[in-house]
Design a protein around this motif. Structure first.
Motif, PDB file in Angstrom:
ATOM      1  N   GLU A  67       0.724  -0.846  -0.241  1.00 56.85           N
ATOM      2  CA  GLU A  67      -0.168  -0.571   0.349  1.00 56.85           C
ATOM      3  C   GLU A  67       0.758   0.853  -0.121  1.00 56.85           C
ATOM      4  O   GLU A  67       1.548   1.409   0.366  1.00 56.85           O
TER       5      GLU A  67
ATOM      6  N   GLY B  52      -5.799  -1.505   0.761  1.00 56.15           N
ATOM      7  CA  GLY B  52      -6.350  -0.553   2.063  1.00 56.15           C
ATOM      8  C   GLY B  52      -7.188   0.899   1.543  1.00 56.15           C
ATOM      9  O   GLY B  52      -7.189   1.068   0.531  1.00 56.15           O
ATOM     10  N   CYS B  53      -7.139   1.422   2.724  1.00 57.41           N
ATOM     11  CA  CYS B  53      -7.772   2.773   2.831  1.00 57.41           C
ATOM     12  C   CYS B  53      -7.407   3.919   1.297  1.00 57.41           C
ATOM     13  O   CYS B  53      -7.817   4.734   0.771  1.00 57.41           O
TER      14      CYS B  53
ATOM     15  N   TRP C  29      -2.927   8.201   5.837  1.00 51.10           N
ATOM     16  CA  TRP C  29      -1.572   7.367   6.333  1.00 51.10           C
ATOM     17  C   TRP C  29      -0.548   8.850   6.072  1.00 51.10           C
ATOM     18  O   TRP C  29       0.738   9.621   5.107  1.00 51.10           O
TER      19      TRP C  29
ATOM     20  N   ASN D 250     -12.574  -1.491  -1.138  1.00 45.31           N
ATOM     21  CA  ASN D 250     -12.106  -1.931   0.557  1.00 45.31           C
ATOM     22  C   ASN D 250     -12.501  -1.444   1.461  1.00 45.31           C
ATOM     23  O   ASN D 250     -12.219  -0.047   2.006  1.00 45.31           O
ATOM     24  N   GLU D 251     -12.751  -2.314   2.439  1.00 46.25           N
ATOM     25  CA  GLU D 251     -12.833  -2.197   3.718  1.00 46.25           C
ATOM     26  C   GLU D 251     -14.419  -0.576   3.675  1.00 46.25           C
ATOM     27  O   GLU D 251     -14.604   0.435   4.207  1.00 46.25           O
TER      28      GLU D 251
ATOM     29  N   TYR E 133      -7.125  -8.177  11.976  1.00 44.62           N
ATOM     30  CA  TYR E 133      -5.599  -7.963  12.298  1.00 44.62           C
ATOM     31  C   TYR E 133      -5.436  -8.813  14.213  1.00 44.62           C
ATOM     32  O   TYR E 133      -6.581  -8.914  15.014  1.00 44.62           O
TER      33      TYR E 133
ATOM     34  N   GLU F  80      -6.228  -9.424   4.717  1.00 48.70           N
ATOM     35  CA  GLU F  80      -5.416  -8.597   5.301  1.00 48.70           C
ATOM     36  C   GLU F  80      -5.673  -9.275   6.642  1.00 48.70           C
ATOM     37  O   GLU F  80      -6.688  -9.536   7.173  1.00 48.70           O
TER      38      GLU F  80
ATOM     39  N   TRP G 132      -0.607  -6.304  14.232  1.00 46.64           N
ATOM     40  CA  TRP G 132      -0.749  -4.521  14.874  1.00 46.64           C
ATOM     41  C   TRP G 132      -0.651  -4.370  16.016  1.00 46.64           C
ATOM     42  O   TRP G 132      -1.342  -4.574  16.977  1.00 46.64           O
TER      43      TRP G 132
ATOM     44  N   GLN H 190       1.916  -5.561   5.735  1.00 48.64           N
ATOM     45  CA  GLN H 190       2.287  -5.355   4.287  1.00 48.64           C
ATOM     46  C   GLN H 190       3.970  -5.652   4.040  1.00 48.64           C
ATOM     47  O   GLN H 190       4.832  -6.338   4.998  1.00 48.64           O
TER      48      GLN H 190
ATOM     49  N   LEU I 299       3.180  -2.594   9.273  1.00 51.76           N
ATOM     50  CA  LEU I 299       2.437  -3.975  10.163  1.00 51.76           C
ATOM     51  C   LEU I 299       3.616  -5.167  10.382  1.00 51.76           C
ATOM     52  O   LEU I 299       4.734  -4.787  10.283  1.00 51.76           O
TER      53      LEU I 299
HETATM   54  O1  AHR Z   1      -3.292  -2.306   6.428  1.00 45.48           O
HETATM   55  C1  AHR Z   1      -3.466  -0.920   7.218  1.00 45.48           C
HETATM   56  C2  AHR Z   1      -4.958  -0.647   7.191  1.00 45.48           C
HETATM   57  O2  AHR Z   1      -5.760  -1.686   7.383  1.00 45.48           O
HETATM   58  C3  AHR Z   1      -5.156  -0.567   4.707  1.00 45.48           C
HETATM   59  O3  AHR Z   1      -5.424   0.259   4.916  1.00 45.48           O
HETATM   60  C4  AHR Z   1      -7.095  -1.006   5.687  1.00 45.48           C
HETATM   61  O4  AHR Z   1      -7.418  -1.393   5.149  1.00 45.48           O
HETATM   62  C5  AHR Z   1      -6.592  -1.461   6.911  1.00 45.48           C
HETATM   63  O5  AHR Z   1      -7.976  -1.009   7.988  1.00 45.48           O
END
Ligand code: AHR
Length: 508
Positions: free
Chosen positions: A43, A88-89, A114, A190-191, A257, A314, A318, A363, A368
């Motif tokens: 990401e 990801g976000c 981020w 995503n999410e 996570y 994912e 974390w 990732q 992470l």
């Molecule tokens: O991996 C970090 C973030 O975790 C990703 O961007 C998102 O999809 C999740 O919340």
């Protein structure tokens, strides 16, 4: 009298000596373990892309067309079957046309999720897909649903995969790529329950159907955004909304996570921890199996033949970011505890190979639970890297279902199974991967086979302490080493698995 004593004593012997057992029937061939279960995620977050993968052609760091040479070599050796990008976000803020054409002409944006850093878009569609070709991996593109449009998504698909004459393919050719790339995996949002648009499951499921109608191509695998952790309501709603239209998707993605404390405000340190956090991390990670089973039960209610698979899109640990690192960059170290997390999860995914078609750890570099960390010119391979390298023998092998009986590892009134295991067969070699979570004792296990096989190879990952890790500028502490086992006798093998370790046993 004599007879009953004999029975009692033989029962006693079974209890004492056969508490931990693995029964392997190597002739019972299970489903194929998709190589994509060993997938990764990249990401635009922190130093994953810039610095971690891409340093640019003019960098002093040795590179191949801007891609770090050390990272490319390490990834090839680990074997990356699939790579998800650009988030990801980040994906739901990403407009792909910003990342094509001459790099110096590309617009800059702010990476709002981020760290608020400037994203100059120098790593875009071409750079990502060329990188996938370089390391020999299948690309998996995540489409912007949160702030994008169906038109934008359609054009991306056309730009990347079409060989027809069209404005998008002309544009691609002008940008230096004559032939289309081969992209099979497409994530549609995503999410979307959170950073990807804060949608309700019903609203998103309708939107997914709409997008899906226009994301078309031969052999495409379209992934619908699924639940977080144990949110079966989300799974139930999207599956029910797909009734009669199940062919629009090939995979439901779930995210889970592992946080040592279970608390997002204060997750726990990646390096500075004692047995309480070691135990709670492994306890937390094992919950994934229950969540997987819950989602599969819902999915199979609506899809009796199990055509739509589960994708663990994912996963991983974390922790709190390392002290002194930039906020929002999600930088953490990676210890033997992470190796256990990786080994346990991969065993669980293997054992569900009939219904899990892909899984992507978060990732791939510097973010992470990364297999690889970089700092300037330096690179380290983490304990997680070595687990992926050890387990790559399972890629495209056939699952050998096993019966496992294990003692518990208990800590302050709570327990988890000490041992997890999975096995597969490929080209006449049976590979068994085993984890021992107990940090306080060697666990002995009896492995019984239905065939006369010999130990061909055995490898182990362990270290003096579960807090050990590989650090920059220091000798590597944690890696794989040869493991010597006893010989197989009468189809029985007794193995002593050291505390906090992961083992690969190959039988032939
Ligand atoms: O991996 C970090 C973030 O975790 C990703 O961007 C998102 O999809 C999740 O919340």
């Amino acid at each position: 009298m004599k007879i009953s004593l004999l029975i009692i004593s033989s029962l006693f012997i079974v209890n004492v000596f056969a508490q931990n057992t693995i029964v392997l029937n190597v002739d019972s061939v299970g489903p194929k373990i998709n190589k994509e279960i060993y997938g990764h995620f990249s990401e635009h977050l922190g130093t994953c892309i810039y610095e971690g993968i891409y340093v640019g052609k003019d960098s002093e760091i040795p590179n191949i067309n801007g891609y770090r040479k050390d990272v490319v070599e390490a990834l090839k050796e680990m074997k990356v079957p699939v790579l998800r990008w650009p988030g990801g976000c980040f994906a739901d803020t990403y407009h792909w046309k910003d990342g094509i054409g001459q790099q110096e002409d590309r617009p800059s944006i702010v990476n709002v999720f981020w760290g608020g850093v400037t994203e100059d878009n120098s790593f875009g569609t071409h750079e990502f897909l060329d990188f996938c070709e370089l390391i020999g991996t299948e690309p998996y593109l995540s489409i912007n649903v949160g702030s994008g449009s169906v038109q934008e998504a359609m054009e991306w698909v056309e730009y990347v995969t079409s060989s027809d004459e069209s404005p998008m393919t002309e544009l691609r050719k002008e940008n230096g790529r004559e032939d289309p790339w081969d992209v099979k995996f497409w994530g549609i949002g995503n999410e979307t329950w959170g950073c990807g648009g804060e949608m309700s499951p019903g609203y998103y499921a309708d939107l997914f159907r709409n997008y899906s109608a226009y994301i078309r191509g031969n052999g495409f695998q379209k992934v619908i955004c699924g639940p977080s952790a144990d949110d079966t309501h989300w799974t139930e709603t999207i599956m029910s909304k797909l009734q009669g239209k199940l062919n629009l998707t090939q995979g439901v993605s779930m995210h889970y996570y592992t946080l040592p404390t279970g608390n997002w405000g204060s997750k726990g340190s990646s390096v500075d921890f004692e047995e309480d956090m070691y135990f709670s991390t492994l306890h937390g990670t094992m919950k994934i199996e229950d969540y997987i089973n819950q989602h599969l039960a819902v999915m199979l209610k609506y899809d009796k033949e199990g055509k739509v698979k589960l994708i663990v899109d994912e996963w991983g640990t974390w922790y709190d970011q390392l002290p002194g690192t930039k906020g929002g960059f999600l930088q953490q170290q990676n210890t033997v505890r992470d190796a256990l997390v990786a080994g346990i999860n991969l065993n669980i995914f293997n054992n569900h190979a009939d219904m899990i078609s892909m899984a992507n750890i978060a990732q791939i570099v510097n973010v992470l639970q990364s297999p690889i960390l970089t700092k300037g010119k330096e690179m380290v391979k983490t304990p997680t890297y070595y687990i992926f390298k050890m387990y790559n023998v399972h890629q495209e092998a056939n699952l050998v279902p096993l019966e496992l009986q294990t003692e518990d590892y208990s800590y302050e009134g709570e327990s988890i199974p000490a041992i997890t295991a999975s096995a597969s067969e490929k080209d006449g070699v049976v590979s068994v991967t085993i984890t021992n979570a107990n940090p306080n004792k060697t666990v002995s296990i009896n492995c019984s086979l239905n065939k006369d096989l010999k130990v061909a190879d055995a490898k182990i990952l362990t270290s003096n302490s579960y807090t050990d890790y590989n650090d920059f500028g220091k000798e590597e502490k944690v890696s794989l080493s040869d493991f010597s086992t006893a010989e197989v006798r009468d189809k029985q093998l007794n193995i002593s698995i050291p505390a906090h370790s992961v083992l690969l046993l190959q039988l032939q």
